[in-house]
Design a protein around this motif. Structure first.
Motif, PDB file in Angstrom:
ATOM      1  N   LYS A 117       0.821  -1.222   0.000  1.00 25.13           N
ATOM      2  CA  LYS A 117       0.000   0.000   0.000  1.00 25.13           C
ATOM      3  C   LYS A 117       0.853   1.269   0.000  1.00 25.13           C
ATOM      4  CE  LYS A 117      -0.747   0.918   4.941  1.00 25.13           C
ATOM      5  NZ  LYS A 117      -1.761   1.215   5.975  1.00 25.13           N
ATOM      6  N   ASN A 125       1.731   6.277  -0.766  1.00 23.22           N
ATOM      7  CA  ASN A 125       0.447   5.565  -0.815  1.00 23.22           C
ATOM      8  C   ASN A 125      -0.357   5.984  -2.051  1.00 23.22           C
ATOM      9  OD1 ASN A 125      -1.878   4.148  -0.275  1.00 23.22           O
ATOM     10  ND2 ASN A 125      -2.299   5.107   1.690  1.00 23.22           N
ATOM     11  N   GLN A 126       0.297   5.952  -3.225  1.00 23.30           N
ATOM     12  CA  GLN A 126      -0.350   6.421  -4.455  1.00 23.30           C
ATOM     13  C   GLN A 126      -0.229   5.454  -5.629  1.00 23.30           C
ATOM     14  OE1 GLN A 126       1.798  10.100  -5.014  1.00 23.30           O
ATOM     15  NE2 GLN A 126       0.276  11.313  -3.930  1.00 23.30           N
ATOM     16  N   GLN A 129      -3.175   2.955  -6.639  1.00 24.29           N
ATOM     17  CA  GLN A 129      -4.361   3.661  -7.122  1.00 24.29           C
ATOM     18  C   GLN A 129      -4.124   4.262  -8.506  1.00 24.29           C
ATOM     19  OE1 GLN A 129      -2.956   3.709  -4.148  1.00 24.29           O
ATOM     20  NE2 GLN A 129      -4.357   4.283  -2.504  1.00 24.29           N
ATOM     21  N   ALA A 133      -5.998   3.361 -12.166  1.00 24.32           N
ATOM     22  CA  ALA A 133      -6.609   4.393 -13.000  1.00 24.32           C
ATOM     23  C   ALA A 133      -6.052   4.351 -14.426  1.00 24.32           C
ATOM     24  CB  ALA A 133      -6.384   5.768 -12.386  1.00 24.32           C
ATOM     25  N   GLN A 139      -9.931  -1.858  -8.257  1.00 25.58           N
ATOM     26  CA  GLN A 139      -8.894  -1.867  -7.223  1.00 25.58           C
ATOM     27  C   GLN A 139      -9.509  -2.098  -5.851  1.00 25.58           C
ATOM     28  OE1 GLN A 139      -7.328   2.105  -5.999  1.00 25.58           O
ATOM     29  NE2 GLN A 139      -8.479   2.899  -7.751  1.00 25.58           N
ATOM     30  N   THR A 141      -7.955  -1.503  -1.942  1.00 23.26           N
ATOM     31  CA  THR A 141      -6.801  -1.022  -1.200  1.00 23.26           C
ATOM     32  C   THR A 141      -6.842  -1.480   0.255  1.00 23.26           C
ATOM     33  OG1 THR A 141      -8.007   1.032  -0.770  1.00 23.26           O
ATOM     34  CG2 THR A 141      -6.525   1.022  -2.661  1.00 23.26           C
ATOM     35  N   THR A 175      -3.868  -3.589  -3.037  1.00 22.36           N
ATOM     36  CA  THR A 175      -2.760  -3.083  -2.228  1.00 22.36           C
ATOM     37  C   THR A 175      -2.857  -3.686  -0.829  1.00 22.36           C
ATOM     38  OG1 THR A 175      -3.803  -1.085  -1.299  1.00 22.36           O
ATOM     39  CG2 THR A 175      -2.899  -0.916  -3.520  1.00 22.36           C
TER      40      THR A 175
END
Length: 249
Positions: A117, A125-126, A129, A133, A139, A141, A175
């Motif tokens: 994650k 923490n990106q 995600q 996209a 997804q 998380t 994640t």
């Protein structure tokens, strides 16, 4: 099913971080490096899915300097099948990482990507995600439990209110959170075998991705030392100190 697991080389979590004297960043010279702990959890979960007969191949990918090969070899020693190193000496930001991983996903065609994650060095923490996209995939998380069926992943995820269970159609991005599992240690025989497992080396240019930094770090400072606390005898005294000494009321 093929599972793709990205891993990152970071300063070992047991090492006390030191800031460079000029404030330009964190000191990395002669510092022990290891696999990001959340990525270890991702590798372990992929291995458990393979052992349960849910997956046939686990591919590890890392983006970083040549020494990141050691991190991939660690994952291979744990039981992964092969690795891909996208070699660059640049400090790659999450969006560039996601774009590179998108290229790997399109080339490899996995049904599931299991991502830590966050990384303990930048805590962004990106990446997971952003990758979802860019791919247009579903997804899930912060997974603390993961179950696979023929066409979906059932994920129990940690949220502010407790736990939430959702179904995500495959292919998907998951994640991982800390409570998902306890990573195994690589045995010495497996460490030796990992040296012979296939590892492909590529560059960001192979995927047409510009990894130049978009953010500029102005200065890095160590946090101030924590001041000693005091005991108060009543709520009234506490309120008085918060108002007149700390100035927070």
């Amino acid at each position: 099913m093929k599972i793709l697991v990205p891993v990152k080389r970071v300063v070992d979590y047991n090492v006390k971080i030191r800031v460079k004297p000029d404030g330009s960043g964190v000191e990395l010279a002669n510092v022990k490096m290891s696999m990001n702990p959340f990525d270890e959890i991702s590798v372990e979960e992929a291995l458990r899915l393979k052992e349960a007969g849910k997956a046939e191949e686990i591919v590890i990918v890392s983006i970083g300097p040549a020494k990141a090969e050691e991190t991939i070899r660690t994952a291979l020693a744990m039981g992964a099948d092969r690795g891909i190193l996208i070699e660059t000496d640049e400090a790659v930001e999450p969006l560039a990482v996601a774009k590179l991983l998108k290229g790997v996903v399109e080339a490899e065609g996995p049904s599931l990507v299991i991502v830590g994650k966050q990384a303990i060095d930048d805590d962004s923490n990106q990446t997971g995600q952003m990758l979802a996209a860019l791919l247009g995939w579903g997804q899930a998380t912060f997974a603390s439990k993961l179950e696979l069926s023929a066409d979906k992943a059932t994920v129990t995820r940690e949220v502010d209110g407790g736990l939430q269970t959702i179904d995500v159609k495959l292919p998907a991005i998951v994640t991982t959170d800390l409570r998902l599992n306890e990573p195994r240690y690589a045995s010495l025989p497996n460490i030796m075998k990992a040296k012979k497992k296939p590892l492909d080396k590529k560059s960001p240019a192979d995927f047409g991705v510009d990894v130049a930094a978009r953010l500029k770090v102005l200065k890095t400072e160590e946090p101030e030392g924590r001041k000693a606390g005091i005991k108060v005898k009543s709520v009234a005294e506490l309120v008085d100190k918060l108002k007149n000494e700390a100035g927070v009321l």
